[in-house]
Design a protein around this motif. Structure first.
Motif, short mmCIF file in Angstrom:
data_model
loop_
_atom_site.label_atom_id
_atom_site.label_comp_id
_atom_site.label_asym_id
_atom_site.label_seq_id
_atom_site.Cartn_x
_atom_site.Cartn_y
_atom_site.Cartn_z
N THR A 137 -1.57 -8.62 -8.85
CA THR A 137 -0.44 -9.57 -8.30
C THR A 137 1.17 -10.00 -8.70
O THR A 137 0.64 -9.22 -10.00
CB THR A 137 -1.32 -11.12 -8.22
OG1 THR A 137 -2.23 -11.38 -7.67
CG2 THR A 137 0.04 -11.77 -7.80
N SER A 149 -5.11 -2.93 1.25
CA SER A 149 -4.33 -3.88 1.50
C SER A 149 -3.37 -4.29 0.82
O SER A 149 -3.29 -4.35 -0.43
CB SER A 149 -5.79 -5.41 1.88
OG SER A 149 -5.86 -5.69 0.98
N SER A 151 -0.16 -7.36 0.73
CA SER A 151 -0.28 -9.04 1.20
C SER A 151 1.60 -9.19 0.87
O SER A 151 1.56 -9.27 -0.45
CB SER A 151 -1.08 -9.82 1.07
OG SER A 151 -1.22 -10.96 -0.39
N TRP A 152 2.56 -9.66 0.98
CA TRP A 152 4.41 -10.34 0.78
C TRP A 152 4.46 -11.81 1.05
O TRP A 152 4.03 -12.08 2.59
CB TRP A 152 4.41 -9.43 1.15
CG TRP A 152 6.20 -10.02 0.28
CD1 TRP A 152 7.06 -10.97 1.02
CD2 TRP A 152 7.38 -9.61 -0.26
NE1 TRP A 152 8.63 -11.44 0.43
CE2 TRP A 152 8.18 -10.29 -1.11
CE3 TRP A 152 6.45 -9.38 -2.03
CZ2 TRP A 152 8.35 -10.60 -2.01
CZ3 TRP A 152 7.80 -9.32 -3.13
CH2 TRP A 152 8.36 -10.01 -2.85
N LYS A 153 3.83 -12.88 0.06
CA LYS A 153 3.90 -14.07 0.38
C LYS A 153 2.67 -14.72 1.31
O LYS A 153 3.09 -15.41 2.82
CB LYS A 153 5.35 -14.60 1.21
CG LYS A 153 6.01 -14.04 0.26
CD LYS A 153 7.79 -14.90 0.72
CE LYS A 153 9.29 -14.55 -0.73
NZ LYS A 153 10.26 -15.28 -0.10
N GLY A 154 1.88 -13.88 1.16
CA GLY A 154 0.80 -14.43 2.41
C GLY A 154 0.64 -13.81 3.56
O GLY A 154 -0.48 -13.83 4.24
N ARG A 155 1.42 -12.90 3.95
CA ARG A 155 1.54 -12.21 5.15
C ARG A 155 0.82 -10.32 4.95
O ARG A 155 1.60 -10.25 3.93
CB ARG A 155 2.86 -11.92 5.75
CG ARG A 155 3.23 -13.57 6.08
CD ARG A 155 4.13 -14.17 6.72
NE ARG A 155 4.87 -13.20 8.24
CZ ARG A 155 5.68 -13.41 8.48
NH1 ARG A 155 6.80 -13.37 8.49
NH2 ARG A 155 5.20 -12.33 9.89
N ASP A 156 0.12 -10.40 5.33
CA ASP A 156 -0.27 -9.28 5.51
C ASP A 156 0.25 -7.70 6.05
O ASP A 156 1.36 -8.06 6.67
CB ASP A 156 -1.47 -8.97 6.62
CG ASP A 156 -2.75 -9.41 5.82
OD1 ASP A 156 -2.63 -9.68 4.94
OD2 ASP A 156 -4.22 -9.52 6.68
N VAL A 157 1.10 -7.05 5.12
CA VAL A 157 1.69 -5.72 5.48
C VAL A 157 0.68 -4.28 5.23
O VAL A 157 0.33 -3.91 4.43
CB VAL A 157 3.06 -5.77 4.14
CG1 VAL A 157 4.00 -4.27 4.88
CG2 VAL A 157 3.48 -6.93 4.19
N VAL A 213 8.32 -9.00 7.05
CA VAL A 213 7.94 -10.29 6.77
C VAL A 213 8.37 -10.77 6.03
O VAL A 213 8.36 -11.90 5.91
CB VAL A 213 5.79 -9.96 5.85
CG1 VAL A 213 5.07 -8.89 7.06
CG2 VAL A 213 6.60 -9.96 5.47
#
Length: 233
Positions: A137, A149, A151-157, A213
């Motif tokens: 993190t 996996s 994620s950026w600010k809770g959104r998957d990329v 995102v």
């Protein structure tokens, strides 16, 4: 036995490369246009695809775009000698690498093996038990190497293998600069040579994906003539 899909409208290339890969122990499927390949991939995906860019019915760019909607499997583009724009566009759209025609089949085999090794390590979790296996993190960024996996600010990329490795290398030490040579070592096998522009293209595509995102994503900083660094936000 890994399954490799070769997609090219040049039958001589299909035949010669298929023979080389089969001699190296790969299972090979060949297609002479993008639409035929897509129809087959919709039924069963290969482990990796090697795509020509300019093909009838559906070109390599369109095929790659369709593939990236459902899979992050490794993809290598075959490009003509002067197709620099196509190379950059292909990398930005999600290809992991490119090989220029005419090419050394030994070099192509080495690039295929390097990408497959990384993909297998990530998918199987057979990664060295170090800090690199732990969930990382960094501010708004969360990376899980064993699940591949991000994620950026809770959104998957959705990232390709190469993109993931580059982002991981940069984010492991926020504020520290990674030269292009260091990033090449992270992303490519020792026997595979790439130039600075290839790394730059991967970074540009990585930024673009993060900005899908978050329009304000700016964590990856370019230091011109030096390299890149990750700045924790």
């Amino acid at each position: 036995m890994s399954r490799i899909a070769l997609v090219d409208d040049d039958r001589n290339i299909l035949t010669s490369v298929a023979m080389t890969l089969e001699a190296e122990g790969f299972e090979v499927e060949t297609y002479n246009d993008g639409q035929s390949a897509l129809d087959a991939f919709n039924k069963r995906l290969p482990d990796m695809a090697v795509l020509d860019i300019k093909m009838p019915r559906m070109d390599g760019m369109d095929l790659l775009q369709r593939l990236r909607q459902k899979t992050s499997m490794p993809v290598i583009f075959l490009t003509s000698k002067d197709d620099e724009i196509d190379e950059v566009l292909g990398l930005r759209m999600g290809a992991d690498d490119y090989v220029k025609k005419p090419f050394s089949q030994r070099l192509l085999v080495e690039r295929i093996r390097a990408l497959l090794r990384r993909q297998e390590a990530i998918e199987s979790g057979e990664v060295a038990t170090t800090e690199e296996t732990k969930i990382m993190t960094r501010g708004a960024l969360v990376m899980d190497p064993l699940r591949h996996s991000v994620s950026w600010k809770g959104r998957d990329v959705a990232l390709t293998v190469t993109e993931f490795l580059l982002l991981q290398a940069l984010a492991q030490r926020p504020g520290f600069v990674k030269s292009r040579d260091q990033l090449m070592d992270v992303a490519y096998d020792d026997q595979v040579y790439v130039d600075d522009r290839t790394i730059d293209s991967h970074i540009k595509r990585l930024r673009k994906k993060m900005r899908t995102v978050d329009d304000d994503f700016s964590a990856i900083e370019t230091l011109y003539g030096i390299g890149y660094r990750y700045n924790e936000e």
